[in-house]
Design a protein around this motif. Sequence first.
Motif, PDB file in Angstrom:
ATOM      1  N   VAL A  15      19.393  17.323  94.686  1.00 54.29           N
ATOM      2  CA  VAL A  15      18.722  18.608  94.507  1.00 54.29           C
ATOM      3  C   VAL A  15      19.669  19.700  94.015  1.00 54.29           C
ATOM      4  O   VAL A  15      19.401  20.359  93.005  1.00 54.29           O
ATOM      5  CB  VAL A  15      18.050  19.067  95.825  1.00 54.29           C
ATOM      6  N   ILE A  16      20.785  19.883  94.718  1.00 57.75           N
ATOM      7  CA  ILE A  16      21.647  21.027  94.434  1.00 57.75           C
ATOM      8  C   ILE A  16      22.237  20.954  93.034  1.00 57.75           C
ATOM      9  O   ILE A  16      22.256  21.952  92.302  1.00 57.75           O
ATOM     10  CB  ILE A  16      22.771  21.143  95.484  1.00 57.75           C
ATOM     11  N   ASP A  17      22.719  19.770  92.648  1.00 55.23           N
ATOM     12  CA  ASP A  17      23.331  19.665  91.319  1.00 55.23           C
ATOM     13  C   ASP A  17      22.364  20.027  90.199  1.00 55.23           C
ATOM     14  O   ASP A  17      22.724  20.795  89.294  1.00 55.23           O
ATOM     15  CB  ASP A  17      23.894  18.259  91.106  1.00 55.23           C
ATOM     16  N   PRO A  18      21.137  19.488  90.175  1.00 56.29           N
ATOM     17  CA  PRO A  18      20.189  19.915  89.135  1.00 56.29           C
ATOM     18  C   PRO A  18      19.901  21.410  89.184  1.00 56.29           C
ATOM     19  O   PRO A  18      19.700  22.040  88.140  1.00 56.29           O
ATOM     20  CB  PRO A  18      18.934  19.087  89.443  1.00 56.29           C
ATOM     21  N   LEU A  19      19.902  21.981  90.389  1.00 59.01           N
ATOM     22  CA  LEU A  19      19.693  23.424  90.509  1.00 59.01           C
ATOM     23  C   LEU A  19      20.877  24.200  89.926  1.00 59.01           C
ATOM     24  O   LEU A  19      20.708  25.258  89.321  1.00 59.01           O
ATOM     25  CB  LEU A  19      19.479  23.810  91.969  1.00 59.01           C
ATOM     26  N   ILE A  20      22.090  23.660  90.123  1.00 61.88           N
ATOM     27  CA  ILE A  20      23.274  24.285  89.525  1.00 61.88           C
ATOM     28  C   ILE A  20      23.174  24.240  88.001  1.00 61.88           C
ATOM     29  O   ILE A  20      23.507  25.206  87.303  1.00 61.88           O
ATOM     30  CB  ILE A  20      24.557  23.576  90.001  1.00 61.88           C
ATOM     31  N   VAL A  21      22.707  23.115  87.478  1.00 61.54           N
ATOM     32  CA  VAL A  21      22.524  22.977  86.036  1.00 61.54           C
ATOM     33  C   VAL A  21      21.568  24.050  85.518  1.00 61.54           C
ATOM     34  O   VAL A  21      21.845  24.709  84.505  1.00 61.54           O
ATOM     35  CB  VAL A  21      22.001  21.569  85.692  1.00 61.54           C
ATOM     36  N   MET A  22      20.444  24.250  86.217  1.00 61.79           N
ATOM     37  CA  MET A  22      19.483  25.270  85.813  1.00 61.79           C
ATOM     38  C   MET A  22      20.082  26.666  85.941  1.00 61.79           C
ATOM     39  O   MET A  22      19.940  27.512  85.050  1.00 61.79           O
ATOM     40  CB  MET A  22      18.225  25.154  86.666  1.00 61.79           C
ATOM     41  N   GLY A  23      20.768  26.887  87.062  1.00 62.23           N
ATOM     42  CA  GLY A  23      21.337  28.208  87.308  1.00 62.23           C
ATOM     43  C   GLY A  23      22.398  28.585  86.288  1.00 62.23           C
ATOM     44  O   GLY A  23      22.493  29.753  85.877  1.00 62.23           O
ATOM     45  N   MET A  24      23.189  27.592  85.847  1.00 61.35           N
ATOM     46  CA  MET A  24      24.230  27.880  84.862  1.00 61.35           C
ATOM     47  C   MET A  24      23.638  28.293  83.519  1.00 61.35           C
ATOM     48  O   MET A  24      24.241  29.086  82.780  1.00 61.35           O
ATOM     49  CB  MET A  24      25.139  26.666  84.687  1.00 61.35           C
ATOM     50  N   LEU A 106      26.025  26.203  73.887  1.00 61.74           N
ATOM     51  CA  LEU A 106      27.396  25.691  73.859  1.00 61.74           C
ATOM     52  C   LEU A 106      28.180  26.151  75.083  1.00 61.74           C
ATOM     53  O   LEU A 106      28.944  25.368  75.683  1.00 61.74           O
ATOM     54  CB  LEU A 106      28.101  26.151  72.582  1.00 61.74           C
ATOM     55  N   LEU A 107      28.030  27.410  75.471  1.00 61.12           N
ATOM     56  CA  LEU A 107      28.708  27.911  76.670  1.00 61.12           C
ATOM     57  C   LEU A 107      28.197  27.184  77.907  1.00 61.12           C
ATOM     58  O   LEU A 107      28.973  26.847  78.809  1.00 61.12           O
ATOM     59  CB  LEU A 107      28.484  29.418  76.795  1.00 61.12           C
ATOM     60  N   TRP A 108      26.902  26.927  77.942  1.00 58.50           N
ATOM     61  CA  TRP A 108      26.284  26.190  79.058  1.00 58.50           C
ATOM     62  C   TRP A 108      26.848  24.774  79.149  1.00 58.50           C
ATOM     63  O   TRP A 108      27.214  24.313  80.234  1.00 58.50           O
ATOM     64  CB  TRP A 108      24.776  26.168  78.842  1.00 58.50           C
ATOM     65  N   PHE A 109      26.951  24.108  78.005  1.00 55.96           N
ATOM     66  CA  PHE A 109      27.512  22.755  77.982  1.00 55.96           C
ATOM     67  C   PHE A 109      28.956  22.747  78.485  1.00 55.96           C
ATOM     68  O   PHE A 109      29.390  21.808  79.141  1.00 55.96           O
ATOM     69  CB  PHE A 109      27.457  22.180  76.571  1.00 55.96           C
ATOM     70  N   ALA A 110      29.709  23.796  78.181  1.00 56.78           N
ATOM     71  CA  ALA A 110      31.128  23.838  78.533  1.00 56.78           C
ATOM     72  C   ALA A 110      31.364  24.183  80.006  1.00 56.78           C
ATOM     73  O   ALA A 110      32.254  23.614  80.651  1.00 56.78           O
ATOM     74  CB  ALA A 110      31.857  24.842  77.642  1.00 56.78           C
ATOM     75  N   LEU A 111      30.578  25.116  80.547  1.00 61.46           N
ATOM     76  CA  LEU A 111      30.841  25.620  81.897  1.00 61.46           C
ATOM     77  C   LEU A 111      30.168  24.808  83.002  1.00 61.46           C
ATOM     78  O   LEU A 111      30.649  24.806  84.138  1.00 61.46           O
ATOM     79  CB  LEU A 111      30.387  27.081  81.998  1.00 61.46           C
ATOM     80  N   THR A 112      29.083  24.116  82.683  1.00 61.98           N
ATOM     81  CA  THR A 112      28.339  23.413  83.729  1.00 61.98           C
ATOM     82  C   THR A 112      29.162  22.351  84.452  1.00 61.98           C
ATOM     83  O   THR A 112      29.123  22.279  85.690  1.00 61.98           O
ATOM     84  CB  THR A 112      27.056  22.799  83.147  1.00 61.98           C
ATOM     85  N   PRO A 113      29.918  21.481  83.764  1.00 58.35           N
ATOM     86  CA  PRO A 113      30.703  20.488  84.519  1.00 58.35           C
ATOM     87  C   PRO A 113      31.728  21.128  85.439  1.00 58.35           C
ATOM     88  O   PRO A 113      32.016  20.601  86.521  1.00 58.35           O
ATOM     89  CB  PRO A 113      31.365  19.646  83.421  1.00 58.35           C
ATOM     90  N   VAL A 114      32.284  22.280  85.047  1.00 57.92           N
ATOM     91  CA  VAL A 114      33.225  22.992  85.912  1.00 57.92           C
ATOM     92  C   VAL A 114      32.507  23.451  87.176  1.00 57.92           C
ATOM     93  O   VAL A 114      33.028  23.315  88.297  1.00 57.92           O
ATOM     94  CB  VAL A 114      33.837  24.196  85.171  1.00 57.92           C
ATOM     95  N   ALA A 115      31.302  23.970  87.009  1.00 59.35           N
ATOM     96  CA  ALA A 115      30.525  24.426  88.161  1.00 59.35           C
ATOM     97  C   ALA A 115      30.162  23.257  89.077  1.00 59.35           C
ATOM     98  O   ALA A 115      30.198  23.385  90.310  1.00 59.35           O
ATOM     99  CB  ALA A 115      29.256  25.136  87.686  1.00 59.35           C
ATOM    100  N   LEU A 116      29.834  22.117  88.508  1.00 61.93           N
ATOM    101  CA  LEU A 116      29.481  20.936  89.307  1.00 61.93           C
ATOM    102  C   LEU A 116      30.672  20.453  90.126  1.00 61.93           C
ATOM    103  O   LEU A 116      30.537  20.109  91.304  1.00 61.93           O
ATOM    104  CB  LEU A 116      28.980  19.816  88.392  1.00 61.93           C
ATOM    105  N   LEU A 117      31.843  20.439  89.515  1.00 54.83           N
ATOM    106  CA  LEU A 117      33.044  20.006  90.229  1.00 54.83           C
ATOM    107  C   LEU A 117      33.403  20.985  91.351  1.00 54.83           C
ATOM    108  O   LEU A 117      33.739  20.570  92.471  1.00 54.83           O
ATOM    109  CB  LEU A 117      34.210  19.879  89.249  1.00 54.83           C
ATOM    110  N   CYS A 118      33.318  22.273  91.069  1.00 57.06           N
ATOM    111  CA  CYS A 118      33.621  23.284  92.093  1.00 57.06           C
ATOM    112  C   CYS A 118      32.638  23.207  93.253  1.00 57.06           C
ATOM    113  O   CYS A 118      33.017  23.370  94.424  1.00 57.06           O
ATOM    114  CB  CYS A 118      33.605  24.681  91.478  1.00 57.06           C
ATOM    115  N   ALA A 119      31.369  22.950  92.954  1.00 58.88           N
ATOM    116  CA  ALA A 119      30.355  22.845  94.002  1.00 58.88           C
ATOM    117  C   ALA A 119      30.656  21.675  94.927  1.00 58.88           C
ATOM    118  O   ALA A 119      30.499  21.779  96.151  1.00 58.88           O
ATOM    119  CB  ALA A 119      28.972  22.678  93.371  1.00 58.88           C
ATOM    120  N   GLN A 120      31.113  20.538  94.369  1.00 58.87           N
ATOM    121  CA  GLN A 120      31.437  19.393  95.204  1.00 58.87           C
ATOM    122  C   GLN A 120      32.656  19.665  96.073  1.00 58.87           C
ATOM    123  O   GLN A 120      32.703  19.263  97.238  1.00 58.87           O
ATOM    124  CB  GLN A 120      31.660  18.159  94.330  1.00 58.87           C
TER     125      GLN A 120
END
Length: 459
Positions: A15-24, A106-120
């Motif tokens: 749940v949280i990861d897909p929500l992070i994707v949307m939020g980013m 493009l900014l979304w593609f670049a920043l989302t994996p960083v946000a996912l790693l930080c969330a974990q």
Amino acid sequence: MTVNDNHLVSVLQRVIDPLIVMGMLLVCTALCGGKYTGYSLILMILAFFISSAVFQHLDPYNKWRGGRMAAFVRDILVGWAVTALLLVGIGQVSGMDERYDHAVVLLWFALTPVALLCAQLLAHRIGAVADHGGDSASAVIVGANDVSVRFANTITRNRSLALRVAGYFDDRGDDRRPDGMSQPMLGRMSELAAYVREHKTNMIIISQPISAQPRIRKLLDDLADTTASVYFLPDIYVFDLMQARFDTVGGMPVIGIRESPFTGSNSLVKRISDIVLALLIQIMLTPLMLVIALLIKATSPGPIIFRQRRYGLNGEEIIVYKFRSMTVMEDGGKVVQAKKGDQRVTRVGAFLRRSSLDELPQFINVLQGRMSIVGPRPHAVAHNEQYRKLIKGYMLRHKVKPGITGWAQVNGLRGETETLDKMEARIEYDLDYLRNWSLLLDFVIILRTVLVVLKRDAH
């Protein structure tokens, strides 16, 4: 094994990861000064469901809980890359990509994996605080042997597991202690239960052979009135392991002793890299391949392409393509390997074999999915049937797709294998590749192949 195993990890994954994707996407839109539209909502919904499915399939958090940080980061990056590619593909097909601000995407593609790693990282820290007040869980090991020492050293190296091995319990004397023990001997097995109660030990690892079942049963009875978690560490390292891992079949736990390295996300990574590289190479070398085809046709009678039956993935027969370099087309029950100065090799064929240009049509095999760019070199079916009876573990090399180049070839084991010991050495390198595969190793093999070919041509 899972350490700090709680519901937070499951929620984060599903749940949280897909929500992070949307939020980013919302954050990136705001950063770029863009506007929220109905198409933004459609993109967020698509991203939610696609990322949820992809990450659930890859299960990167299982790697995290197992202490495999590099594999965890890789799966996060691969999972997001697959999600992004699918979204781009849907946008191209539907025409919706014209409705989006490309700078935002493009900014979304670049920043989302960083946000996912930080969330974990944050979730892991919260889980550690919730379970142990921020401290490491304590563990003791029953049985001092090579397997348990290896386990303890692995735990010590992987601080992300938040697990501390206090020591060992064993009935054997100090003279039989294995080398490499960095933790103390805490007592005999009969003293374990009292120690666990006194020190409030969180986890007990039993490293005893199956033949010690009565002692294990007695030990479990003694531990019945403690709250410690008990795990059994199987002695699987007495076997010749290849990509050993735990799995479930129909809900029943099993231990994989010999498995292909290309399962789950590894299979996806390997296939994508094969397709991308094979396409680039085919595009760049098409003019050269046309010239080679004309030379073969003009200098000797026969077809341009030599088709030969080889063993592919799981030992199934495949057809492998090569530029014809000989006057014969051997593909029967007996195939004679080409030797130095072989009269069957044509003048053009000698150059093609020396420079490895005869292998170029195999990039078509790669695009077909029959081969990989890197992997054990495929042998003629007749040679497989001969050597599988002579070399132990020979057929294990077929747990993966054959390759245009391989670990054995860049280590000097290319060409004729006129003696059994040369083939045994080649197989050992092939199995070593299966045990230690990584994308970095593939890159090293490709680079070394290019250097070997250039060096050979220079002579």
